[in-house]
Design a protein around this motif. Structure first.
Motif, short mmCIF file in Angstrom:
data_model
loop_
_atom_site.label_atom_id
_atom_site.label_comp_id
_atom_site.label_asym_id
_atom_site.label_seq_id
_atom_site.Cartn_x
_atom_site.Cartn_y
_atom_site.Cartn_z
N SER A 203 0.82 -1.21 0.00
CA SER A 203 0.00 0.00 0.00
C SER A 203 0.85 1.26 0.00
CB SER A 203 -0.91 0.00 1.23
OG SER A 203 -1.73 -1.15 1.26
N SER A 204 1.96 1.23 0.73
CA SER A 204 2.80 2.43 0.82
C SER A 204 3.41 2.79 -0.52
CB SER A 204 3.88 2.23 1.88
OG SER A 204 4.73 1.16 1.52
N LEU A 205 3.78 1.78 -1.31
CA LEU A 205 4.32 2.06 -2.65
C LEU A 205 3.25 2.69 -3.53
CD1 LEU A 205 6.75 1.87 -4.54
CD2 LEU A 205 5.96 -0.41 -5.20
N ASN A 206 2.03 2.17 -3.45
CA ASN A 206 0.91 2.76 -4.20
C ASN A 206 0.65 4.18 -3.75
OD1 ASN A 206 -1.67 3.32 -5.35
ND2 ASN A 206 -2.08 1.14 -5.49
N PHE A 207 0.72 4.41 -2.45
CA PHE A 207 0.51 5.75 -1.90
C PHE A 207 1.57 6.72 -2.41
CE2 PHE A 207 1.69 8.68 1.60
CZ PHE A 207 0.56 9.47 1.61
#
Length: 358
Positions: A318-322
């Protein structure tokens, strides 16, 4: 604003290489004192707290209460020293006359009292501890002179400031990922993979996502900084390679704190959701021999280890997508990315005035 005030401002904002080289040794011991306070308190707390094991047979409190106490003790190990270091830094800034006494006292406590205390408690030999602390103190002075101390101090303050964005992150950024993440969270195959991961393997996965994030963020940041350097309000001598590197590191670290805070929010959200949604029967069926609870100081937490691993894995995804969203999507760029660029413009303007004054 005089030269010393400007130099202090630049260090406070993680830009020590914007300061003239001749000023690096000014008040060196006083600038190192907050780290010495941090190191002293961290040594004492970690040696005491991490040696504690709560004996469930001799404590009458509930398991949930014991788990909360154990978590608070572990969290206190890094948090309390960090707060003491920040308090020392503020004290030295507000009272100029206290710089030398506070610096000398903190050095004496770290080099003399700390080894004697460890020896009295039977944790370590005082002579060995003195040698280790002396090496740490010399390294801290060298790193402070090189500017690394200012960068690390800024990083700590920036990390604490990011907690102020907690509500904004929760209300604006989480919804864009929850649909995909929640569906993946309820997939048995994912749980089977993450449950079988060892801690080093899970750390390796997290490092892999960190590297991917840097490969994405660094080129974008370089492009933005090259544009900022040509802005009229930041006119001044061209940035040296070291100054450009310093500004780039600060920008990347500031964005990294936002991403890390978002990842922590996702992880907590998933743990709470899993605790509410999954029954023991389902988890036992899915996890087989990997269904043990996480432990802290000998106390079982009301959370399965596999649940924590799955939450950490999905929070990395999720953090990479964010990171991609806040760097490219206009709606999120204005909230999370543009303030970083505004700070960089201010720093370049201060540098231009500082160089003009000198």
């Amino acid at each position: 604003m005089g030269d010393r005030d400007t130099e202090h401002w630049l260090r406070q904002h993680g830009l020590p290489y914007f300061v003239a080289p001749r000023a690096r040794s000014r008040a060196l011991l006083a600038r190192t004192a907050p780290f010495l306070v941090f190191a002293l308190s961290f040594d004492v707390l970690s040696s005491v707290v991490l040696e504690v094991t709560i004996d469930l047979d001799t404590v009458s409190a509930s398991e949930l209460t014991l788990a909360l106490i154990a978590l608070l003790l572990v969290i206190a190990v890094p948090v309390v020293p960090a707060l003491l270091g920040l308090w020392t830094s503020r004290l030295l800034r507000s009272r100029a006359g206290a710089k030398r006494p506070v610096a000398l006292v903190s050095l004496a406590l770290y080099l003399v009292v700390d080894p004697l205390l460890f020896g009295a408690l039977g944790f370590d030999d005082p002579v060995d501890t003195l040698g280790q602390n002396a090496a740490v103190a010399v390294a801290a002075l060298a790193l402070t002179w090189l500017g690394i101390g200012a960068l690390l101090a800024w990083a700590l303050r920036a990390a604490l400031r990011q907690f102020g964005a907690l509500g904004q992150l929760a209300t604006r950024a989480l919804p864009i990922l929850m649909l995909v993440v929640v569906f993946a969270y309820f997939a048995r195959a994912l749980w089977e993979v993450t449950a079988s991961m060892t801690v080093p393997r899970l750390v390796g996965v997290a490092v892999f996502f960190v590297v991917l994030g840097l490969l994405f963020a660094v080129p974008i940041m370089r492009k933005e900084l090259s544009t900022l350097g040509r802005a009229p309000e930041t006119e001044g001598p061209p940035l040296t390679p070291l100054e450009r590197f310093n500004l780039g590191v600060v920008m990347v670290m500031a964005q990294a704190f936002q991403v890390a805070l978002f990842a922590a929010l996702v992880c907590v959200f998933l743990v709470v959701l899993g605790t509410l949604a999954f029954s023991d029967e389902v988890l036992n069926s899915w996890l087989g021999g990997h269904g043990d609870n996480a432990q802290v100081l000998g106390v079982d937490l009301p959370v399965r280890t596999a649940m924590l691993k799955t939450a950490v894995f999905l929070s990395c995804v999720s953090s990479l997508n964010f990171l991609v969203s806040v760097s490219t999507a206009p709606a999120y760029r204005a909230s999370f990315y543009d303030p970083l660029l505004d700070g960089a413009r201010e720093a370049l303007a201060v540098r231009a005035a500082y160089r003009a004054g000198r």
